[in-house]
Design an enzyme around this catalytic site. Structure first.
Site, PDB file in Angstrom:
ATOM      1  N   GLN A 329       0.873  -1.175   0.000  1.00 28.65           N
ATOM      2  CA  GLN A 329       0.000   0.000   0.000  1.00 28.65           C
ATOM      3  C   GLN A 329       0.909   1.223   0.000  1.00 28.65           C
ATOM      4  O   GLN A 329       2.119   1.092   0.176  1.00 28.65           O
ATOM      5  CB  GLN A 329      -0.877  -0.003   1.249  1.00 28.65           C
ATOM      6  CG  GLN A 329      -0.070  -0.012   2.531  1.00 28.65           C
ATOM      7  CD  GLN A 329      -0.742  -0.798   3.643  1.00 28.65           C
ATOM      8  OE1 GLN A 329      -1.572  -1.659   3.402  1.00 28.65           O
ATOM      9  NE2 GLN A 329      -0.373  -0.500   4.881  1.00 28.65           N
ATOM     10  N   ASP A 399       1.551  -8.311   5.065  1.00 29.06           N
ATOM     11  CA  ASP A 399       0.411  -7.648   5.687  1.00 29.06           C
ATOM     12  C   ASP A 399      -0.834  -7.813   4.810  1.00 29.06           C
ATOM     13  O   ASP A 399      -0.828  -7.460   3.625  1.00 29.06           O
ATOM     14  CB  ASP A 399       0.747  -6.168   5.866  1.00 29.06           C
ATOM     15  CG  ASP A 399      -0.262  -5.426   6.715  1.00 29.06           C
ATOM     16  OD1 ASP A 399      -0.393  -5.765   7.901  1.00 29.06           O
ATOM     17  OD2 ASP A 399      -0.914  -4.504   6.186  1.00 29.06           O
ATOM     18  N   GLU A 428      -0.205 -12.825   7.032  1.00 34.03           N
ATOM     19  CA  GLU A 428      -0.983 -12.182   8.101  1.00 34.03           C
ATOM     20  C   GLU A 428      -2.400 -11.963   7.565  1.00 34.03           C
ATOM     21  O   GLU A 428      -2.764 -10.884   7.142  1.00 34.03           O
ATOM     22  CB  GLU A 428      -0.335 -10.846   8.509  1.00 34.03           C
ATOM     23  CG  GLU A 428      -0.940 -10.225   9.753  1.00 34.03           C
ATOM     24  CD  GLU A 428      -1.880  -9.048   9.471  1.00 34.03           C
ATOM     25  OE1 GLU A 428      -2.468  -8.529  10.418  1.00 34.03           O
ATOM     26  OE2 GLU A 428      -2.000  -8.664   8.287  1.00 34.03           O
TER      27      GLU A 428
END
Length: 678
Positions: A329, A399, A428
């Protein structure tokens, strides 16, 4: 042969049908996983017509296709024709396996002869047929030829069968003896061998299954606060490296760093996720990107690549590897936003869409849109990973991978694996079970789990059995009592004893476990209304007084648990867990066992864990153990060494335990095997 519908190909079942082979996903589309030295269970349903005996063999094939080993399978579900054997790969690579079903002429004869000779039916005919079967077994040559010592056992049995001066039952007994059966178990006579398909098994290095991780925010270690200016000075990679000896002393294998990249300033979050940051607030390291660079750069306040290289070198000198967070991101200030606006989603008003999980909003983060320029994004992410691999990173904690296309991950993980098979990816993905399992099947080596929220006896027993069950060849669980985002209610209210309970469960309940920095201090104060810590380190500097850890004892417990894990190979396996009944609803008992044939030490290893999950009260009760399942005698007590406390006991099938959370929250017991035990 063709099926009747839609020209479907129908595979013949073969003479001795081999069905429902395990571990197989989507007919072999996704390879099962193992690590070097892992005891891999292989199962299949094997049937045949009539009443003649059959057998089954599991065969393990090396990456070059040659046979590595085989093992006769045992019936694990009498009446259901389900067979199992365990095999152990010894190198990394793209292995495979198959199951062979076969007719067992000796087993058929032994069954029939035992009935007929006892009843006086066809006595000499049955003894003659037994002679022919054993002679066939002895005459085999090549790979099927048995050692001279074993052949002599069968030759002697043939002689006994032919000795008409002896009573028929005595002649029969010689051919049905334990020694004969053992020889033919090792060297079975196999007719009508029917093989299953060959299925893939990818074998990784041991850390992909078993290891201990320590998470840290480098900027907090060495951070200082100036009372005069009311400003913080960030810790650096160099000051964070000063913590590595302390972490290594607790026995950790991996130091995992949250993102160390430049942090954006646009919509920067303040303390406790405040929408407005105050001067000096460092922002979330997950808001990646600024004019100083993006995912391939280091936040200037942390240092340089030379500092990072020094951190990695120091970790390696202490026997630890370095893992880095991968958060795909961008902050609004990331270079990608200007250089590649097509990598993001543009809304109807012309603005770029920030991340949302309604009603939550993450204005400081832009998610990538993988549909606009998938090739461009793929090439960039692959390049970024290579930057960090070249600087010594050997593991990545990813993530929220479940928010990105699975096809992207499948391609990326395969690409990295082909070039760098040592690299490990931890998923995750606290999401739906089907998504978690699919991420594992397409290549993630490990996964966070729901262990964090499994608290009651029933929940823990069910979950331990699940993660060590049929999903285990793909989804390798990593047990974390907390993360930087999660402080579950159990630890908010369980006190220091609660932290000890969860550490024992995590370290022994899964081959891989991890803790978030500060666990040693039993940090348990939540931010009101959410399951996360107050003054969350994700939004601020959080230096700690580590001297307090010795007083609490959690650091010492963690160190001892990691020491025990390294000493006992049974705790480094996943698919060997067994839950045992107890008489108290706060006593949880489970074991991990390796027999001598599958243990790297050549000796059996049995560890039994009994935990009091009530952190506030003394609990006592009985634990029921079936010692025979460990190859231990059931007619006498065995020596049980509590490797956590240093005490020793004598245990039998019924064990009384009493656990006071103010003294000991658990027994971690090694059961002593006498020489020759399985």
């Amino acid at each position: 042969m063709r099926g009747r519908g839609a020209d479907a190909d129908v595979l013949p079942v073969g003479r001795i049908p081999v069905l429902d082979v395990f571990p197989v996903a989507e007919e072999g589309r996704f390879p099962a996983k193992a690590v070097v030295g892992e005891s891999v269970p292989i199962r299949a349903t094997v049937i045949r017509e009539g009443h003649d005996a059959l057998g089954a063999t599991a065969v393990l094939l090396r990456p070059d296709g040659s046979m590595h080993s085989s093992a006769r399978m045992i019936d694990i579900a009498p009446g259901l024709d389900r067979y199992e054997a365990r095999l152990v790969p010894d190198t990394e690579g793209e292995w495979s396996f198959r199951v062979e079903g076969w007719s067992d002429p000796y087993g058929t004869w032994a069954h029939d002869a035992a009935i007929k000779v006892e009843a006086g039916i066809d006595v000499e005919l049955m003894l003659t047929e037994g002679t022919l079967v054993l002679e066939r077994a002895v005459r085999r040559t090549g790979d099927d030829a048995m050692p001279e010592r074993d052949a002599r056992v069968l030759v002697d049995a043939v002689a006994a069968l032919r000795d008409t001066s002896r009573p028929p039952l005595a002649r029969l007994a010689a051919a049905l003896s334990w020694q004969v059966r053992q020889v033919l178990a090792r060297w079975p006579l196999r007719d009508m061998v029917t093989a299953s398909r060959t299925y893939p098994l990818v074998v990784h290095r041991k850390l992909a299954l078993s290891g201990s991780w320590y998470e840290m925010f480098p900027r907090s270690h060495g951070a200082t606060f100036d009372e005069a200016t009311q400003r913080w000075t960030s810790g650096t990679l160099r000051t964070a490296a000063n913590q590595l000896p302390r972490i290594a002393a607790m026995g950790f294998d991996v130091v995992y760093l949250t993102p160390i990249h430049p942090i954006g300033t646009t919509y920067r979050k303040g303390r406790n996720n405040a929408l407005t940051a105050l001067p000096g607030d460092p922002g979330s390291p997950y808001a990646i990107g600024s004019p100083d660079g993006g995912h391939d750069s280091i936040e200037p306040s942390l240092g340089t690549f030379d500092d990072f290289d020094a951190f990695v070198a120091r970790a390696r000198s202490l026997g630890m590897e370095v893992a880095l967070d991968v958060a795909l991101q961008a902050s609004p200030d990331h270079p990608w936003v200007k250089e590649h606006p097509e990598w993001f989603t543009t809304r109807a008003d012309g603005s770029i869409a920030y991340a949302e999980n309604p009603p939550k909003k993450y204005q400081d983060i832009y998610p990538l849109n993988f549909d606009n320029d998938p090739e461009g994004i793929y090439a960039e992410i692959r390049r970024v990973l290579q930057v960090w691999i070249d600087h010594g990173v050997t593991a990545f904690r990813v993530d929220n991978p479940h928010t990105k296309p699975l096809s992207f991950w499948q391609r990326l993980l395969a690409d990295v694996h082909a070039a760098h098979p040592e690299i490990i990816f931890l998923s995750e993905a606290f999401t739906r079970p089907a998504m978690m399992l699919t991420l594992a099947k397409i290549g993630f080596h490990q996964s966070y789990t729901y262990f964090t929220w499994r608290n009651t006896k029933a929940e823990l027993e069910e979950y331990l059995a699940r993660v060590g069950g049929d999903e285990a060849p793909w989804l390798r669980p990593s047990f974390w009592p907390t993360t930087h985002d999660i402080l579950p209610p159990y630890l908010q209210h369980g006190g220091v004893a609660g932290f000890a309970v969860r550490a024992v469960l995590a370290a022994t309940g899964s081959p891989t476990w991890g803790v978030y920095s500060g666990y040693e201090l039993a940090e348990s104060v939540p931010r009101p209304g959410v399951e996360e810590q107050i003054d969350n380190e994700k939004y601020e500097f959080r230096p700690r007084d580590w001297s307090r850890a010795d007083d609490l004892g959690i650091a010492l417990l963690i160190g001892r648990l990691n020491e025990i894990r390294r000493a006992h190979p049974a705790l480094q396996q996943l698919q060997n867990v067994r839950v045992h009944p107890t008489t108290d609803d706060a006593l949880v008992c489970f074991s991990r066992h390796l027999d001598a044939a599958h243990s790297p030490t050549g000796r059996p290893d049995t560890v039994v864990v009994v935990v009091n999950i009530d952190p506030h009260g003394v609990r006592e009760g009985s634990v029921h153990l079936d010692l025979s399942t460990f190859g231990l005698p059931v007619d006498r007590a065995v020596v049980a060494h509590d490797v956590l406390s240093g005490e020793s006991y004598t245990w039998s099938d019924e064990v009384y335990v009493r656990l006071d959370p103010m003294v000991h929250v658990a027994h971690v017991v090694y059961l002593e095997h006498t020489p020759g035990a399985r």
